[in-house]
Enzyme design. Structure first.
Site, PDB file in Angstrom:
ATOM      1  N   GLY A 136       0.934  -1.152  -0.228  1.00 21.30           N
ATOM      2  CA  GLY A 136       0.205  -0.320  -0.189  1.00 21.30           C
ATOM      3  C   GLY A 136       0.559   1.123   0.017  1.00 21.30           C
ATOM      4  O   GLY A 136       0.162   2.835  -0.439  1.00 21.30           O
ATOM      5  N   GLU A 137       1.587   1.172   0.446  1.00 21.85           N
ATOM      6  CA  GLU A 137       2.802   2.552   0.236  1.00 21.85           C
ATOM      7  C   GLU A 137       2.870   3.110  -1.649  1.00 21.85           C
ATOM      8  O   GLU A 137       3.188   1.804  -2.184  1.00 21.85           O
ATOM      9  CB  GLU A 137       4.515   2.366   0.872  1.00 21.85           C
ATOM     10  CG  GLU A 137       4.063   1.773   2.187  1.00 21.85           C
ATOM     11  CD  GLU A 137       5.819   1.303   3.447  1.00 21.85           C
ATOM     12  OE1 GLU A 137       6.565   1.898   2.394  1.00 21.85           O
ATOM     13  OE2 GLU A 137       5.725   1.662   4.223  1.00 21.85           O
TER      14      GLU A 137
ATOM     15  N   GLN B  28     -11.010  20.951   9.600  1.00 17.90           N
ATOM     16  CA  GLN B  28     -10.691  21.028  11.754  1.00 17.90           C
ATOM     17  C   GLN B  28      -9.795  21.860  11.437  1.00 17.90           C
ATOM     18  O   GLN B  28      -8.493  21.663  11.552  1.00 17.90           O
ATOM     19  CB  GLN B  28     -10.084  19.973  11.421  1.00 17.90           C
ATOM     20  CG  GLN B  28      -9.666  19.133  12.466  1.00 17.90           C
ATOM     21  CD  GLN B  28     -11.045  18.734  13.465  1.00 17.90           C
ATOM     22  OE1 GLN B  28     -12.250  18.139  12.767  1.00 17.90           O
ATOM     23  NE2 GLN B  28     -10.675  18.823  14.839  1.00 17.90           N
TER      24      GLN B  28
ATOM     25  N   HIS C  62     -11.291  26.598   3.585  1.00 16.85           N
ATOM     26  CA  HIS C  62     -12.711  26.895   4.034  1.00 16.85           C
ATOM     27  C   HIS C  62     -12.246  28.493   5.066  1.00 16.85           C
ATOM     28  O   HIS C  62     -13.512  29.331   5.048  1.00 16.85           O
ATOM     29  CB  HIS C  62     -12.523  25.670   5.489  1.00 16.85           C
ATOM     30  CG  HIS C  62     -14.200  25.958   6.088  1.00 16.85           C
ATOM     31  ND1 HIS C  62     -15.206  26.301   4.818  1.00 16.85           N
ATOM     32  CD2 HIS C  62     -14.696  25.883   7.264  1.00 16.85           C
ATOM     33  CE1 HIS C  62     -16.380  26.348   5.370  1.00 16.85           C
ATOM     34  NE2 HIS C  62     -15.642  26.095   7.329  1.00 16.85           N
TER      35      HIS C  62
ATOM     36  N   ASP D  72     -24.764  29.413   3.383  1.00 13.60           N
ATOM     37  CA  ASP D  72     -24.588  30.333   5.297  1.00 13.60           C
ATOM     38  C   ASP D  72     -23.900  31.649   5.296  1.00 13.60           C
ATOM     39  O   ASP D  72     -23.890  31.996   4.456  1.00 13.60           O
ATOM     40  CB  ASP D  72     -24.068  28.843   5.770  1.00 13.60           C
ATOM     41  CG  ASP D  72     -22.710  28.553   5.977  1.00 13.60           C
ATOM     42  OD1 ASP D  72     -22.404  29.560   5.014  1.00 13.60           O
ATOM     43  OD2 ASP D  72     -22.117  27.574   5.562  1.00 13.60           O
TER      44      ASP D  72
ATOM     45  N   LYS E  32     -27.647  28.443   7.840  1.00 12.49           N
ATOM     46  CA  LYS E  32     -27.742  26.878   8.294  1.00 12.49           C
ATOM     47  C   LYS E  32     -27.482  26.267   9.821  1.00 12.49           C
ATOM     48  O   LYS E  32     -26.356  26.898  10.292  1.00 12.49           O
ATOM     49  CB  LYS E  32     -25.876  26.824   6.931  1.00 12.49           C
ATOM     50  CG  LYS E  32     -26.185  25.118   7.513  1.00 12.49           C
ATOM     51  CD  LYS E  32     -25.127  24.223   6.211  1.00 12.49           C
ATOM     52  CE  LYS E  32     -23.737  24.867   6.979  1.00 12.49           C
ATOM     53  NZ  LYS E  32     -22.857  24.797   5.646  1.00 12.49           N
TER      54      LYS E  32
ATOM     55  N   ARG F 299     -25.673  22.632  11.946  1.00 13.23           N
ATOM     56  CA  ARG F 299     -25.536  21.310  11.362  1.00 13.23           C
ATOM     57  C   ARG F 299     -25.333  20.601  12.156  1.00 13.23           C
ATOM     58  O   ARG F 299     -24.694  20.980  13.949  1.00 13.23           O
ATOM     59  CB  ARG F 299     -23.995  21.073  10.733  1.00 13.23           C
ATOM     60  CG  ARG F 299     -24.207  19.561  10.432  1.00 13.23           C
ATOM     61  CD  ARG F 299     -22.690  19.627   9.752  1.00 13.23           C
ATOM     62  NE  ARG F 299     -22.492  19.857   8.462  1.00 13.23           N
ATOM     63  CZ  ARG F 299     -22.229  19.084   7.094  1.00 13.23           C
ATOM     64  NH1 ARG F 299     -22.866  18.610   7.308  1.00 13.23           N
ATOM     65  NH2 ARG F 299     -21.981  20.573   5.759  1.00 13.23           N
TER      66      ARG F 299
ATOM     67  N   ASP G  63     -21.421  28.082  -2.509  1.00  8.20           N
ATOM     68  CA  ASP G  63     -20.454  27.341  -1.107  1.00  8.20           C
ATOM     69  C   ASP G  63     -18.687  27.831  -2.123  1.00  8.20           C
ATOM     70  O   ASP G  63     -18.227  27.024  -2.806  1.00  8.20           O
ATOM     71  CB  ASP G  63     -20.708  26.067  -0.571  1.00  8.20           C
ATOM     72  CG  ASP G  63     -20.925  25.881   0.340  1.00  8.20           C
ATOM     73  OD1 ASP G  63     -19.746  27.333   1.214  1.00  8.20           O
ATOM     74  OD2 ASP G  63     -22.080  25.737   1.405  1.00  8.20           O
TER      75      ASP G  63
HETATM   76  C1  R5P Z   1     -19.252  24.622   5.722  1.00  5.30           C
HETATM   77  O1  R5P Z   1     -19.194  25.859   6.461  1.00  5.30           O
HETATM   78  C2  R5P Z   1     -19.327  24.618   3.796  1.00  5.30           C
HETATM   79  O2  R5P Z   1     -18.492  25.879   4.402  1.00  5.30           O
HETATM   80  C3  R5P Z   1     -19.302  24.072   3.650  1.00  5.30           C
HETATM   81  O3  R5P Z   1     -20.991  24.454   3.315  1.00  5.30           O
HETATM   82  C4  R5P Z   1     -19.854  22.493   3.677  1.00  5.30           C
HETATM   83  O4  R5P Z   1     -18.679  21.808   4.311  1.00  5.30           O
HETATM   84  C5  R5P Z   1     -20.543  21.635   3.203  1.00  5.30           C
HETATM   85  O5  R5P Z   1     -20.655  19.944   3.402  1.00  5.30           O
HETATM   86  P1  R5P Z   1     -21.597  19.477   3.079  1.00  5.30           P
HETATM   87  O6  R5P Z   1     -21.873  18.698   1.583  1.00  5.30           O
HETATM   88  O7  R5P Z   1     -21.210  17.532   3.741  1.00  5.30           O
HETATM   89  O8  R5P Z   1     -23.468  19.785   3.625  1.00  5.30           O
END
Ligand code: R5P
Length: 284
Positions: A34-35, A91, A123, A161, A185, A187, A212
């Site tokens: 796998g390497e 993350q 992000h 969002d 939004k 989650r 987005d």
């Molecule tokens: C989160 O704030 C990002 O801007 C995206 O809206 C998010 O990561 C999209 O993830 P998913 O398609 O899993 O809803």
């Protein structure tokens, strides 16, 4: 020389084109255990090496480190690392006790093999601070207007969002007309379920362009499309910089009634209608 990662070959070719730099041929091999190993058959001695690799999965992360090291080993005078899509960028904090700041760990590792980093729409731009070398982020959102039809009906550029409203504004500006707005939004961290609270924008009979940074599972966008269809929007186009489209994301979007899905080639997918290479070329 532009040196592509295995998953980023089309983007690297587009970048070579946009910069007029040589596209290096890389050999990729995977051993039985796998390497991975990469090889640069052509000389890069004394040249600037531009490693171009979206870190789309863990193997791609290892491959970036190997490509950087191979370029140094071959005598490159400078190593620049382009991450069209930077994995683990979401993350960017330890959300729960005991978790890592994954983007910091990844950024530190990548910094060890390069003089400079360029990434596209991370992000949060603040992840660039995690690198130990000069790091720039560029914005490809303006390109998202390119694949849209010319005559949209009362266009509304909408982000799912508030965090992505700048992308919607940039796409609208590039398109040349239309209003902008955003949804709220929430989650659920455990289940991953999305709850969309619509704005009071009147969408009936209008074409809506959702914008987005990334579509991952497609939950955010498909919930948003559903809300818009229930409010009698005319057509809903879904656009993003990074079309990750994990698992059944495309099916969820189709089932929700989307007209079309567009993204850039930071992740090479069937919907990658437009190349983000020119914005990276300008930064290089
Ligand atoms: C989160 O704030 C990002 O801007 C995206 O809206 C998010 O990561 C999209 O993830 P998913 O398609 O899993 O809803």
């Amino acid at each position: 020389m532009i040196i592509p990662g295995a998953d980023t070959q089309a983007f690297a070719a587009a970048l070579a084109n946009a910069t007029d730099e040589r596209l290096g041929r890389v050999e990729y091999e995977q051993f039985a255990d796998g390497e991975h190993v990469v090889r640069l058959p052509e000389s890069v001695a004394g040249e600037r090496a531009v490693v171009v690799a979206s870190t789309v999965d863990s193997d791609a992360h290892v491959q970036v480190l190997q490509l950087q090291d191979a370029a140094r080993e071959a005598g490159a005078s400078e190593v620049v690392t382009v991450l069209p899509y930077m994995g683990y960028a979401r993350q960017d904090e330890a959300f729960r006790p005991g978790e890592p700041v994954s983007s910091r760990a990844i950024a530190r590792a990548i910094s060890t093999g390069t003089d400079r980093v360029i990434t596209v729409n991370p992000h949060e731009p603040s992840v660039c601070d995690f690198f130990d070398v000069p790091t720039a982020h560029v914005d490809a959102a303006g390109l998202l207007a390119d694949p849209l039809p010319d005559a949209l009906e009362g266009p509304l550029f909408l982000s799912p969002d508030e965090g992505a409203i700048d992308l919607a504004v940039t796409a609208r500006d590039a398109y040349g007309e239309g209003e902008t707005d955003y949804f709220e939004k929430d989650r659920d961290y455990d289940s991953g379920d999305i709850e969309i609270t619509p704005s009071d924008a009147d969408v009936a009979g209008r074409d809506v362009v959702l914008v987005d940074d990334i579509i991952a599972t497609g939950s955010t966008m498909s919930e948003s499309v559903e809300v818009l269809m229930n409010r009698d929007a005319n057509r809903v186009f879904v656009t993003c910089v990074h079309p990750m489209l994990a698992s059944n994301a495309l099916t969820k979007l189709s089932a929700a009634g989307v007209e079309a899905v567009y993204g850039t080639d930071t992740l090479e997918r069937a919907v990658s209608e437009v190349s983000a290479a020119p914005v990276v070329a300008a930064e290089l």
